[in-house]
Design a protein around this motif. Structure first.
Motif, short mmCIF file in Angstrom:
data_model
loop_
_atom_site.label_atom_id
_atom_site.label_comp_id
_atom_site.label_asym_id
_atom_site.label_seq_id
_atom_site.Cartn_x
_atom_site.Cartn_y
_atom_site.Cartn_z
N LEU A 39 0.83 -1.20 0.00
CA LEU A 39 0.00 0.00 0.00
C LEU A 39 0.87 1.26 0.00
O LEU A 39 0.61 2.21 -0.75
CB LEU A 39 -0.92 -0.03 1.22
N VAL A 40 1.91 1.26 0.84
CA VAL A 40 2.80 2.43 0.90
C VAL A 40 3.52 2.63 -0.43
O VAL A 40 3.63 3.75 -0.95
CB VAL A 40 3.82 2.25 2.04
N VAL A 41 4.00 1.51 -1.02
CA VAL A 41 4.69 1.60 -2.31
C VAL A 41 3.75 2.16 -3.38
O VAL A 41 4.14 3.03 -4.17
CB VAL A 41 5.23 0.22 -2.73
N ALA A 42 2.50 1.69 -3.39
CA ALA A 42 1.54 2.17 -4.39
C ALA A 42 1.25 3.65 -4.19
O ALA A 42 1.16 4.42 -5.16
CB ALA A 42 0.25 1.35 -4.29
N ALA A 43 1.10 4.09 -2.94
CA ALA A 43 0.83 5.50 -2.66
C ALA A 43 2.00 6.38 -3.09
O ALA A 43 1.81 7.44 -3.70
CB ALA A 43 0.53 5.69 -1.18
N VAL A 44 3.22 5.91 -2.77
CA VAL A 44 4.41 6.67 -3.17
C VAL A 44 4.51 6.75 -4.69
O VAL A 44 4.88 7.78 -5.27
CB VAL A 44 5.68 6.05 -2.55
N ALA A 45 4.16 5.64 -5.37
CA ALA A 45 4.21 5.62 -6.84
C ALA A 45 3.23 6.63 -7.42
O ALA A 45 3.54 7.35 -8.39
CB ALA A 45 3.91 4.22 -7.36
#
Length: 604
Positions: A39-45
């Motif tokens: 989730l964090v990776v997707a938000a940062v992306a």
């Protein structure tokens, strides 16, 4: 048919009930941690795409260099790939974990329901319990698998987008900061109303489920009395109440989402106007404005998504509260900390010592009042008396569906309250007046008493119950599906299956509750033969209104108004006069076609 009534419950004022699900999430913390990382990776992306847009506009289009444009677009594509992979991982991990957690909750609630004593179900509607186990769990499933991760994802993107907007243009960010309270105001003001309406809607849906459960289970009574039109009308009222409650909730939720979106996107338009003037004045690059608008749109979309998910979280909080009420209901009949073991092998002795008992739903009337009764191993004792005398209550206490208010019930010399309830019930085989046949095959119904029994043992039990002949004539024999409540069998056939089940159980004490009532002569003959075989070498307690069926008992115990008023053989009791003699005179004169002097209703 009683109208469903919904007990008053306090409205859920926050999401605190959802915290009670934490114990079910704990075993899957590794999967949840993986989902949160994705989730964090997707938000940062998502947030990185804004910087990519800025680079494409300023370094790509603005530079006039095709290589810079290619490099910028390739970077944006790489970020998109990372976003896609992270989104897949988040969705798969959270949804599969949600399915697992919901399955665990269903099993926990259902397992707990099976441990609750019959008194609990005297005051709870079956339809409402089913609604909690189905509708409420479905609501919770949507939140655990999807809604909760969406809430976190959008909250993270909202915070990140605001931070990047401040970094890109502090001046324009000030406008966004001023707009945030306007966006959050509808959530805070309307959220509580949505939550209250959500709980009310679940209660109305439970009313519908309860009414359907009751009317469909009693469909023969409904049709026999021509009550279809009245039931359609009453069900329509419950369905309309559920509809109106649902529409009220939807109206409030729709207004909440619309208000948030209008405020958020109005802020974007204002930003475009002010930012566009900054680009024309040269104080802001086109790439910076593009990135800022991207983040503003992202924050607006995230705020709208949070508003929508917030409503679902509130519905789930209400559903969780209802589920946890059920799960945390304490059973009144429980095993002591150190249960006393019943003697082995079982002797089959039953003893009541000064037993007093009142049903929780009828505390003003003593169902049993100072009852003393001893049934020796292997003895056949019949309990007779008018309705309400306390005969069935004796069986209820023996099976430890209830505990006595005072006095002691002993099984093979052990106080039933000191033993494990399953061990106590394992001493008894019950053949009820209305035999219970489940919507399963013949073999599965007989094995209900002993799930590990072989086909040969099932056949032997059927043979001993004089049921094998008719079972073998069924379309698939032992594997024939019997339909709900055994609708494909006659009353006598169902009774013989119940006797076969008791034979297979091979328990020390046999409880017969009007086992031959309402049968035709041929069916009663087969059932009586099966019962004779079943009672052999067993302690037997028999409840019967038809005195002709208990004359061969070793002892007849006469009950009236919760007390034992007489005891002895049939001949002794007739000679002594009293209640038994009056019942016998009424029955036997009635069977000879003579008019009794007293109303026959006394024996009902």
């Amino acid at each position: 048919m009683a109208s469903p009534t919904t007990p008053d419950r306090p409205a859920t004022r926050n999401l605190r009930p959802l915290a009670k699900v934490a114990s079910f999430l704990r075993p899957y913390k590794v999967r949840i941690a993986g989902a949160l990382a994705a989730l964090v990776v997707a938000a940062v992306a998502w947030l990185a795409l804004g910087q990519g847009l800025k680079h494409v506009v300023d370094a790509g289009f603005g530079s006039g260099d095709p290589r810079m444009l290619n490099f910028a677009l390739a970077g944006a594509l790489a970020v998109a790939v990372i976003l896609s992979v992270a989104t897949y991982a988040r969705f798969h991990l959270m949804m599969s974990t949600g399915e697992r957690v919901i399955t665990d909750i269903r099993r926990a609630v259902y397992g707990h329901l099976l441990d609750l004593e019959p008194a609990f179900f005297e005051t709870q509607r079956t339809g409402e319990v089913i609604s909690r186990l189905t509708n409420d769990v479905t609501l919770l499933q949507a939140v655990i698998g999807f809604g909760f991760s969406m809430f976190l994802r959008n909250a993270l993107m909202l915070v990140g987008a605001i931070a990047l907007m401040v970094w890109t243009s502090p001046k324009l960010s000030a406008l966004i900061v001023l707009g945030i309270p306007a966006t959050l105001a509808p959530i805070l003001l309307l959220g509580r109303k949505v939550r209250k309406l959500s709980r009310e809607n679940q209660d109305r849906v439970a009313d519908v489920s309860s009414y359907v459960d009751e009317s469909i289970h009693e469909i023969r009574t409904v049709q026999a009395w021509g009550h279809e039109d009245a039931d359609r009308e009453r069900f329509g009222r419950f369905a309309e109440a559920a509809y109106e409650s649902g529409v009220s909730r939807i109206r409030q939720k729709a207004f909440l989402i619309a208000a948030v979106m209008l405020i958020a996107f109005s802020a974007v338009v204002v930003i475009l106007w002010i930012g566009g003037r900054g680009v024309l004045a040269g104080t802001l690059s086109a790439g910076e404005l593009s990135a800022f608008v991207f983040y503003a749109a992202l924050s607006a979309g995230s705020a709208a998504a949070i508003a929508e998910v917030w409503g679902e979280l509130q519905r789930a909080a209400g559903a969780t509260e209802r589920l946890m009420e059920l799960l945390h209901t304490r059973a009144a009949i429980v095993a002591p900390a150190s249960p006393v073991a019943l003697p082995a092998p079982p002797r089959g002795e039953v003893r009541f010592e000064h037993v007093v008992f009142r049903y929780p739903s009828r505390p003003e009337v003593a169902a049993l009042a100072d009852v003393n009764l001893v049934v020796a191993p292997g003895e056949r004792v019949a309990l007779v008396g008018p309705s309400g005398a306390g005969k069935s209550t004796v069986f209820q206490l023996l099976l430890r569906f209830y505990d006595p208010e005072s006095g002691t019930v002993r099984i093979d010399g052990v106080d039933a309250r000191l033993a494990e309830p399953h061990a106590v019930r394992g001493r008894f085989a019950l053949v009820p007046q209305e035999p219970v046949v489940f919507a399963a095959s013949v073999a599965e119904n007989i094995r209900y008493a002993r799930p590990d029994a072989t086909d040969a043992q099932v056949r032997e039990a059927l043979r001993a119950a004089y049921a094998l002949d008719f079972v073998e004539k069924l379309p698939q024999g032992l594997e024939t599906y019997l339909g709900e409540r055994g609708v494909r069998l006659s009353g006598g056939q169902r009774q013989r299956l119940a006797i076969a089940r008791a034979l297979l159980a091979d328990r020390a004490v046999l409880l017969l509750d009007e086992a031959t009532s309402s049968l035709d002569a041929e069916s009663e003959r087969y059932v009586q033969l099966a019962l004779e075989r079943l009672m052999r070498n067993r302690t037997t307690l028999i409840i019967a209104h038809r005195l002709a069926t208990v004359q061969s008992a070793d002892r007849i115990v006469v009950m009236d108004h919760g007390r034992i008023v007489a005891s002895g053989s049939h001949a002794e009791l007739v000679r002594a006069g009293g209640l038994y003699a009056r019942l016998a005179e009424l029955q036997f004169l009635g069977e000879m076609g003579e008019e009794p002097d007293a109303p026959v209703a006394a024996q009902a």
